[in-house]
Design an enzyme around this catalytic site. Structure first.
Site: not given
Ligand code: AMP
Length: 299
Positions: A40, A42, A199
């Site tokens: 959530s 994302h 994730s």
């Molecule tokens: P990732 O798939 O982990 O590379 O994350 C993709 C984007 O989602 C990045 O900009 C992260 O900072 C954001 N993101 C991941 N987890 C969260 C979270 N718990 N709250 C807000 N944004 C998130």
């Protein structure tokens, strides 16, 4: 309707067509880069992009260049069909899900030319994961180049504040390379116990999960100390975390959100972010909280 593209040529053609067909004179195109295994957090990022843009493009790509640990890359969760449900539910127009060959033809030999993030990319997370931020900056630059709409459309890209160092580096990336993309930031989404959604959380067992809760608790303690004007006493908190079972603290620091340079204890008359990283069970977790929300860079 959400459309999925696996090749650079196809997604470029679709973005061009969609912006030219848009009823808006200057359509806003939002890019949301992700590595999949969506949750959530994302979802909220997608929603924010949806609320501010005419066309939303999410990318799903596990970028090998940003993993310093081959085990972490290998075990990074991949669940594209499930991700697609979430992306559809949150109204993504386009999903770009390239394979390795599309993004890095000839990989692992290529790419020869990469983006260097300098000293900003070598602090904290960058020090513990050498090359990580160069890998992030390289893939994001490629994504911006691939997905950028033709003028007069406006392009923005959404990042989570959870990855605070990444966000600071993205801001420098677009400034230093004159990339015509506006960086937008979304506050961290947490679960009911305060743990930042990630994730990697799905690899925590019950015991690991309990240990991981010390991470947001330490940050909350710092926010409370900052709010009440008490001394932060980082060393006391670090000692507490080092003594905690099942958690291996890497760093707990207070930094300037733009330069990522450490701020000495007590000097909270300017923007200040607490950053923490710790290994818990099979994964490394990071988190952050703003100690001076009123003073931080614009969202
Ligand atoms: P990732 O798939 O982990 O590379 O994350 C993709 C984007 O989602 C990045 O900009 C992260 O900072 C954001 N993101 C991941 N987890 C969260 C979270 N718990 N709250 C807000 N944004 C998130």
């Amino acid at each position: 309707m959400t459309q999925v593209f696996h090749t650079v040529t196809a997604v470029r053609a679709a973005v061009t067509r969609a912006t030219q067909k848009s009823a808006q004179q200057q359509p806003v195109v939002s890019i949301v880069p992700t590595m999949g295994a969506l949750h959530s957090g994302h979802g909220a990022l997608l929603q924010a992009a949806r609320n501010s843009a005419d066309i939303v493009i999410a990318s799903v790509f596990v970028n090998p260049l940003q993993f310093d640990d081959p085990q972490d890359y290998q075990h990074y969760p991949r669940q594209f069909e499930k991700d697609l449900e979430l992306l559809t539910r949150h109204g993504a127009d386009f999903v770009f899900a390239p394979d390795l060959e599309q993004m890095y033809p000839g990989y692992p030999e290529a790419p020869l030319v990469r983006v260097s993030t300098g000293e900003l990319g070598q602090r904290w997370e960058g020090a513990s994961r050498p090359g990580h931020f160069d890998g992030v900056a390289t893939v994001v630059t490629k994504l911006f180049t691939i997905l950028h709409p033709p003028a007069p459309a406006v392009c923005e890209a959404w990042f989570g504040q959870k990855d605070a160092e990444q966000l600071a580096i993205m801001r420098r990336l677009v400034t230093d390379l004159n990339l015509p993309v506006r960086i937008r930031a979304l506050p961290i989404v947490r679960d009911e116990n305060g743990l930042a959604l990630s994730s990697r959380n799905m690899r925590l067992n019950d015991q690991d999960y309990d240990a991981a809760l010390s991470i947001p608790r330490a940050l909350v303690a710092l926010v409370e100390r900052a709010e009440s004007g008490q001394e932060l006493d980082l060393e006391e908190l670090r000692g507490h975390l080092r003594a905690a079972d099942g958690l291996d603290l890497d760093y707990l620091v207070v930094v300037d959100p733009t330069t990522l340079q450490e701020i000495e204890d007590g000097a909270l008359d300017k923007p200040a972010l607490a950053l923490i990283a710790a290994r818990v069970g099979p994964v490394r977790l990071i988190d952050t909280m703003d100690l001076r929300p009123g003073l931080s860079p614009s969202k």
